[in-house]
Design an enzyme around this catalytic site. Structure first.
Site, mmCIF file in Angstrom:
data_model
loop_
_atom_site.group_PDB
_atom_site.id
_atom_site.type_symbol
_atom_site.label_atom_id
_atom_site.label_comp_id
_atom_site.label_asym_id
_atom_site.label_seq_id
_atom_site.Cartn_x
_atom_site.Cartn_y
_atom_site.Cartn_z
ATOM 1 N N ASN A 117 26.836 35.137 -52.414
ATOM 2 C CA ASN A 117 26.724 33.693 -52.582
ATOM 3 C C ASN A 117 27.463 32.978 -51.463
ATOM 4 O O ASN A 117 28.499 33.443 -50.976
ATOM 5 C CB ASN A 117 27.225 33.258 -53.963
ATOM 6 C CG ASN A 117 28.679 32.819 -53.948
ATOM 7 O OD1 ASN A 117 29.002 31.690 -53.563
ATOM 8 N ND2 ASN A 117 29.570 33.729 -54.343
ATOM 9 N N PHE A 121 31.273 25.672 -53.388
ATOM 10 C CA PHE A 121 31.922 24.801 -54.391
ATOM 11 C C PHE A 121 31.041 23.606 -54.765
ATOM 12 O O PHE A 121 31.490 22.453 -54.805
ATOM 13 C CB PHE A 121 33.276 24.284 -53.888
ATOM 14 C CG PHE A 121 34.371 25.294 -53.789
ATOM 15 C CD1 PHE A 121 34.271 26.542 -54.371
ATOM 16 C CD2 PHE A 121 35.540 24.995 -53.087
ATOM 17 C CE1 PHE A 121 35.297 27.478 -54.269
ATOM 18 C CE2 PHE A 121 36.576 25.913 -52.974
ATOM 19 C CZ PHE A 121 36.453 27.159 -53.561
ATOM 20 N N SER A 182 37.999 31.597 -51.547
ATOM 21 C CA SER A 182 36.550 31.606 -51.344
ATOM 22 C C SER A 182 36.253 31.656 -49.852
ATOM 23 O O SER A 182 36.874 30.933 -49.066
ATOM 24 C CB SER A 182 35.906 30.360 -51.952
ATOM 25 O OG SER A 182 34.554 30.258 -51.545
ATOM 26 N N ASN A 184 33.552 30.530 -48.531
ATOM 27 C CA ASN A 184 32.438 29.624 -48.269
ATOM 28 C C ASN A 184 32.839 28.176 -47.981
ATOM 29 O O ASN A 184 31.972 27.317 -47.843
ATOM 30 C CB ASN A 184 31.464 29.660 -49.452
ATOM 31 C CG ASN A 184 30.925 31.051 -49.693
ATOM 32 O OD1 ASN A 184 30.556 31.749 -48.751
ATOM 33 N ND2 ASN A 184 30.898 31.475 -50.951
ATOM 34 N N THR A 185 34.137 27.890 -47.919
ATOM 35 C CA THR A 185 34.632 26.575 -47.510
ATOM 36 C C THR A 185 35.458 26.764 -46.252
ATOM 37 O O THR A 185 36.448 27.501 -46.270
ATOM 38 C CB THR A 185 35.499 25.938 -48.617
ATOM 39 O OG1 THR A 185 34.686 25.704 -49.781
ATOM 40 C CG2 THR A 185 36.084 24.611 -48.148
ATOM 41 N N LYS A 215 44.362 32.752 -57.059
ATOM 42 C CA LYS A 215 43.239 33.687 -56.902
ATOM 43 C C LYS A 215 43.179 34.148 -55.458
ATOM 44 O O LYS A 215 43.084 33.327 -54.543
ATOM 45 C CB LYS A 215 41.928 33.029 -57.313
ATOM 46 C CG LYS A 215 40.747 34.000 -57.352
ATOM 47 C CD LYS A 215 39.552 33.365 -58.029
ATOM 48 C CE LYS A 215 38.423 34.362 -58.227
ATOM 49 N NZ LYS A 215 37.306 33.786 -58.999
ATOM 50 N N ASN A 244 38.648 37.589 -55.602
ATOM 51 C CA ASN A 244 37.478 36.782 -55.294
ATOM 52 C C ASN A 244 36.411 37.674 -54.654
ATOM 53 O O ASN A 244 36.537 38.885 -54.626
ATOM 54 C CB ASN A 244 37.875 35.636 -54.344
ATOM 55 C CG ASN A 244 37.055 34.379 -54.579
ATOM 56 O OD1 ASN A 244 35.840 34.456 -54.775
ATOM 57 N ND2 ASN A 244 37.698 33.230 -54.557
#
Length: 337
Positions: A117, A121, A182, A184-185, A215, A244
């Site tokens: 993915n 967010f 994450s 993805n940011t 996390k 994560n």
């Protein structure tokens, strides 16, 4: 077997096989189910075998939780306990509403039992979640809230961004997860660096008496994890969520090589050993309570995670592939110990 042979097959074909279409359809169905009290009561009788445990001062009626990312905006909160989950984590939510990254951004790797993915967010924002939680009321199990940095917020202003979300939601969460891992940011994982994390955790710890967890990514070296743990210990953080998604593509089946090249974080079965190793390292080095997540597809996987040092476990990808029966099997295995 019914889930895998029938329900999953149907879900995986929705929208021409688009995983995000299947996800939204599932969430819409669960949101409707949550409003039908007789159905919820029946499901609780079927799936609700649990064993109470207390972790970081919170009583959990079961060790199996729903990981963040499944129900970001809390649309189906009353359905999850009926499926046997002992706690639910919503989010990751950000101070500003945001659409997330461009589509397509969610990919199944079925031969590897994995997902990639790069959602980014996508959520309606902390204030909208607060309104929904106020209207929903208690859900009968502990509620965790994962908070992250808005994409539009510069990294140097991250503390205030996280603080806004925590202030908006602190009356509703039984614990809060600080998501700094994450992939993805842009710039987010840099907040795991010692100096940045020290500033962030210090400020958030001063904001709320509720338990705070950090996390972490599975891609950190042991030395980097040790630095994170030192910061967490210094500021009285209550626990760690490990882990994560990963940027690694180790362990993918050959048939998934093309999809595996997609950018984003990978979750699922290939992550199982690394997640378990990180849990064991955190448990040994810090003694902090750990929520173990990553690659749990069977009751044995969950028991091995608990044996590695996790106090609780969470499901995401395993739940997508195995469905509600997985929650029941884990609960029964834990109860049988």
């Amino acid at each position: 077997m019914v889930y895998q042979q029938l329900t999953r097959r149907v879900l995986f074909k929705l929208g021409g096989g688009d995983p995000e279409v299947a996800h939204h359809s599932t969430m819409a169905g669960l949101a409707r189910l949550a409003k039908v009290r007789p159905a919820v009561a029946t499901l609780r009788r079927v799936f609700g075998t649990r064993k109470t445990t207390t972790v970081f001062g919170v009583d959990f009626p079961g060790v199996v939780g729903l990981a963040a990312g499944m129900d970001k905006d809390g649309h189906a909160l009353r359905a999850w306990p009926a499926l046997g989950f002992g706690f639910v984590e919503v989010g990751t939510v950000t101070a500003h509403p945001q659409p997330g990254n461009p589509k397509p951004r969610l990919f199944r790797l079925t031969d590897s039992e994995a997902i990639i993915n790069r959602m980014g967010f996508n959520n309606a924002g902390a204030d909208a979640l607060a309104s929904r939680l106020r209207a929903t009321g208690p859900i009968g199990v502990p509620l965790g809230i994962s908070i992250g940095k808005s994409k539009v917020t510069p990294v140097e202003d991250a503390v205030e961004d996280y603080r806004h979300s925590l202030r908006a939601l602190r009356e509703f969460g039984d614990y809060f997860a600080i998501n700094v891992s994450s992939p993805n940011t842009p710039g987010l994982r840099g907040l795991q660096d010692r100096e940045a994390l020290d500033a962030l955790v210090g400020e958030l710890r001063a904001e709320s008496p509720k338990p705070l967890l950090v996390k972490i990514a599975p891609d950190l070296t042991d030395d980097a994890i040790a630095e994170v743990l030192q910061v967490c210990t210094d500021h009285g953080v209550d626990g760690i969520i490990a882990t994560n998604t990963t940027l690694s593509r180790d362990g993918l089946a050959p048939a998934d090589a093309t999809t595996g090249a997609e950018a984003g974080g990978l979750s699922g079965r290939p992550l199982a050993k690394r997640a378990r190793d990180v849990v064991a390292f955190v448990h040994k080095e810090s003694g902090l309570p750990v929520i173990g997540v990553g690659g749990i597809f069977t009751a044995d996987d969950a028991l091995r995670m608990l044996d590695a040092g996790a106090s609780l476990v969470q499901l995401y990808t395993g739940f997508i592939y195995q469905g509600p029966p997985l929650v029941r099997r884990i609960n029964r295995a834990v109860n049988a110990r």
